[in-house]
Write a protein that holds these residues in place. Structure first.
Motif, short mmCIF file in Angstrom:
data_model
loop_
_atom_site.label_atom_id
_atom_site.label_comp_id
_atom_site.label_asym_id
_atom_site.label_seq_id
_atom_site.Cartn_x
_atom_site.Cartn_y
_atom_site.Cartn_z
N GLY A 37 58.63 92.16 39.74
CA GLY A 37 59.04 90.82 40.13
C GLY A 37 57.88 89.86 40.22
O GLY A 37 56.72 90.24 40.09
N THR A 40 56.42 85.23 45.24
CA THR A 40 56.62 83.82 45.59
C THR A 40 55.99 83.44 46.92
O THR A 40 55.79 82.25 47.18
CB THR A 40 58.12 83.48 45.64
OG1 THR A 40 58.75 84.31 46.61
CG2 THR A 40 58.76 83.64 44.28
N LYS A 53 56.90 88.32 49.40
CA LYS A 53 58.26 88.01 49.01
C LYS A 53 58.30 87.93 47.50
O LYS A 53 57.42 87.34 46.87
CB LYS A 53 58.67 86.66 49.64
CG LYS A 53 60.11 86.33 49.46
CD LYS A 53 60.97 87.16 50.40
CE LYS A 53 62.41 86.82 50.25
NZ LYS A 53 63.19 87.78 49.53
N GLU A 55 60.57 86.90 44.05
CA GLU A 55 61.62 86.00 43.58
C GLU A 55 62.94 86.75 43.35
O GLU A 55 62.95 87.83 42.74
CB GLU A 55 61.14 85.36 42.27
CG GLU A 55 62.06 84.31 41.71
CD GLU A 55 61.44 83.66 40.48
OE1 GLU A 55 61.21 82.45 40.52
OE2 GLU A 55 61.18 84.38 39.49
N ASP A 56 64.03 86.18 43.86
CA ASP A 56 65.38 86.73 43.68
C ASP A 56 65.54 88.13 44.26
O ASP A 56 66.35 88.92 43.75
CB ASP A 56 65.80 86.72 42.20
CG ASP A 56 65.83 85.31 41.62
OD1 ASP A 56 66.17 84.37 42.36
OD2 ASP A 56 65.51 85.17 40.43
N ASP A 57 64.77 88.46 45.26
CA ASP A 57 64.85 89.77 45.92
C ASP A 57 64.98 89.51 47.42
O ASP A 57 64.10 88.88 48.01
CB ASP A 57 63.59 90.58 45.62
CG ASP A 57 63.64 92.01 46.15
OD1 ASP A 57 64.41 92.28 47.10
OD2 ASP A 57 62.90 92.85 45.63
N PRO A 58 66.05 89.97 48.05
CA PRO A 58 66.23 89.70 49.48
C PRO A 58 65.28 90.47 50.39
O PRO A 58 65.16 90.15 51.57
CB PRO A 58 67.68 90.12 49.73
CG PRO A 58 67.94 91.17 48.70
CD PRO A 58 67.14 90.75 47.49
#
Length: 113
Positions: A37, A40, A53, A55-58
Motif C-alpha cells: 500500500g 498516507t 496509515k 491508503e484505503d486500509d482501515p
C-alpha cells in the motif's frame, strides 16, 4: 458468601486480561502477513511507537518502540510518505493496531527478522 464469589470472579477476570496483554507477539517471518500500500500518514504513538496509515486500509500499523530503536519520524516521512511499501505485520488475535515486523520499499527501512 455472594460478595466473596463476586470479588473472586473479578480477581480471576483481571488476572486473565492482564496475562493476555503481557503475551509476547510472535514476530517471526513465518507468522507475518504481507500488506502492500501507499503510506498516507506517519506519526508518533504512545510509548515511543511509530504509527503508520495506509491508503484505503482501515488498519493502523506500528513499529513497537521505534523511536527508542533510533528511527527518526522526519526521515521516515521523507522516505515513505506517498510511497508504495511492502510491510509485514505479526499475525496475532491481540493485534490492534497491527505490529509491523518488516517494512521496505526498494530498501529495508525496518525489520525484526
Amino acid at each position: 458468601m455472594l460478595k466473596r464469589l463476586y470479588f473472586g470472579f473479578l480477581a480471576v477476570l483481571f488476572l486473565g486480561l492482564a496475562s493476555i496483554f503481557m503475551l509476547k507477539i510472535d514476530s517471526s517471518r513465518e507468522n507475518s502477513i504481507l500488506v502492500h500500500g501507499v503510506i498516507t500518514k506517519i506519526a508518533e504513538g504512545s510509548t515511543y511507537d511509530i504509527m503508520f496509515k495506509i491508503e484505503d486500509d482501515p488498519n493502523i500499523y506500528y513499529i513497537n518502540r521505534g523511536l527508542e530503536l533510533g528511527l527518526d519520524i522526519q526521515e521516515l516521512k521523507q522516505d515513505l510518505l506517498d510511497q508504495e511499501v511492502k510491510l509485514w505485520y505479526a499475525d496475532s488475535w491481540v493485534n490492534s493496531p497491527r505490529h509491523i515486523t518488516h517494512l521496505e520499499t526498494q530498501q529495508v527501512h525496518y525489520t525484526e527478522w
